[in-house]
Design an enzyme around this catalytic site. Sequence first.
Site, PDB file in Angstrom:
ATOM      1  N   GLU A 131       0.718  -1.143   0.168  1.00  0.00           N
ATOM      2  CA  GLU A 131       0.055   0.115  -0.134  1.00  0.00           C
ATOM      3  C   GLU A 131       0.838   1.141   0.059  1.00  0.00           C
ATOM      4  O   GLU A 131       2.014   1.183   0.506  1.00  0.00           O
ATOM      5  CB  GLU A 131      -0.942   0.014   1.192  1.00  0.00           C
ATOM      6  CG  GLU A 131      -1.992  -1.313   1.168  1.00  0.00           C
ATOM      7  CD  GLU A 131      -2.481  -1.564   2.681  1.00  0.00           C
ATOM      8  OE1 GLU A 131      -3.552  -2.077   2.593  1.00  0.00           O
ATOM      9  OE2 GLU A 131      -1.912  -0.944   3.737  1.00  0.00           O
ATOM     10  N   HIS A 267       0.999  -6.574   3.169  1.00  0.00           N
ATOM     11  CA  HIS A 267       0.434  -8.147   3.611  1.00  0.00           C
ATOM     12  C   HIS A 267       1.202  -9.064   2.594  1.00  0.00           C
ATOM     13  O   HIS A 267       1.242  -8.817   1.368  1.00  0.00           O
ATOM     14  CB  HIS A 267      -0.958  -8.278   3.474  1.00  0.00           C
ATOM     15  CG  HIS A 267      -1.919  -7.068   4.160  1.00  0.00           C
ATOM     16  ND1 HIS A 267      -3.091  -6.563   3.705  1.00  0.00           N
ATOM     17  CD2 HIS A 267      -1.392  -6.506   5.152  1.00  0.00           C
ATOM     18  CE1 HIS A 267      -3.374  -5.685   4.521  1.00  0.00           C
ATOM     19  NE2 HIS A 267      -2.602  -5.465   5.509  1.00  0.00           N
TER      20      HIS A 267
END
Length: 472
Positions: A131, A267
Amino acid sequence: MDMKTILSTIESEDIKYVDFRIVDLLGRQHHVTVPAYAVEEDTFLHGVAFDGSSLTGYKSIEESDMVAMPDPATAFIDPFVEEKTLNIVCNIVNPDNTPYVRDPRGIALRAEAYLKDLGIATAAYFGPESEFFLFDHVRYASGPSGSFYHVDSEEAYWNSGKEGQNLGYKIRNKGGYFPVQPTDTQADIRNEMCTLLTQTGLKVERHHHEVATAGQGEINFRFDTLTRTADNLLLFKYIVRNVAAKHGKTATFMPKPIVGDNGSGMHVHQSLFDGDTPLFFEKGGYANLSETALYYIGGILHHAPALIALTNPSTNSFKRLVPGYEAPVNLVFSKGNRSAAVRIPVAAVTPKASRIEFRTPDSTANPYLAFAAMLMAGLDGIAKKLDPREMGFGPMDKNIYDLSDVEKNEIKSLPGSLAEALNALEQDHEFLLAGDVFSKDLIDSWISLKRDEIQQVERTVTPKEYELYYDL
């Protein structure tokens, strides 16, 4: 590509320059550019010399000669320079052509070789979800007479009352997940990023606006083997930053650039394969996971306090790892539960897509070191049959943030600071030394570099301290 294909491509594509890229210990890329006419077979056989003393974490000045050895398989045409340029990622070797023990890419390659030597699997696959924020403006300074930072975005909720032309459609705090245009002002920019990623060889799966206000986004690209995925992540960051700059914006992968809203994580999806056979799948097991997968999870969670010194290696990382912002701070595993440190995806998952997702890391990590460390922790779990169920790591199929205080006290937590994580790494790093993948020298150097960063942060007076203490 191989060497001969690259030399042929230089001629057929009228390549003007070849850019050789290396990465320092902290994960920043560096490059040296050579005119294409000077690139020949000897370049690939003997490499390109550079000064190792000028890169963070490498050689001292009295032994600074080092060599960048090109890996032809990593070549791509740079979409951002005017003169046609071919970029190639390099490994770092000593002048006698032996691998340099602190080369992050070399560590990733040794981790993959160690996996094969163990006979457990033939390949480890990694898929990061990195992100980022795209800001319109950023200012910061830190000095003896003042310290501040300021970021801004046309999407930010704090600009809802801005004077002059203001079209509204601001993204509320924690309200940025999946809005359509015109609220999502960056869809075209992410489209352009994805187009260039595809052109340079990455397989993009999707992109979208993320939860936070002020321009948080995410682009997912397809998984690959460990080292190739680390290569791809650095290429991904390069393209995201340069497309942002082209549009007058600035991209940051900093975990927590905004107070009071969600931060940016990375992640990391992981799986092991033996040839074409997925080793993490077993129908009927918990979340259809095999015992091998559960032991791998056990290794990740058991070593997590030390592991995050490499996967979350900044003081800012721990401003993201706090409850209430979808950040996994509790050491448990669960199927589909995004409040767990290790999540097992269960939606639309086939046997070959069976995997685990370690949700704690962020993109301040050097991907070569972080992915290699995760694999080594997982392999240690498999070797020692570390069952996460017996070790009190779950499964936890509840929203952890909704548990009572008594229930929460029974759950192990991540270290609360980089200093605590480095102390854990100092005490628990034998699993990284297996197979000579990591070296004690590198781990000691890493800890020293990071403790120096902590001191710099701790000794800096902040505006918040003025707010809290000036009038006492």
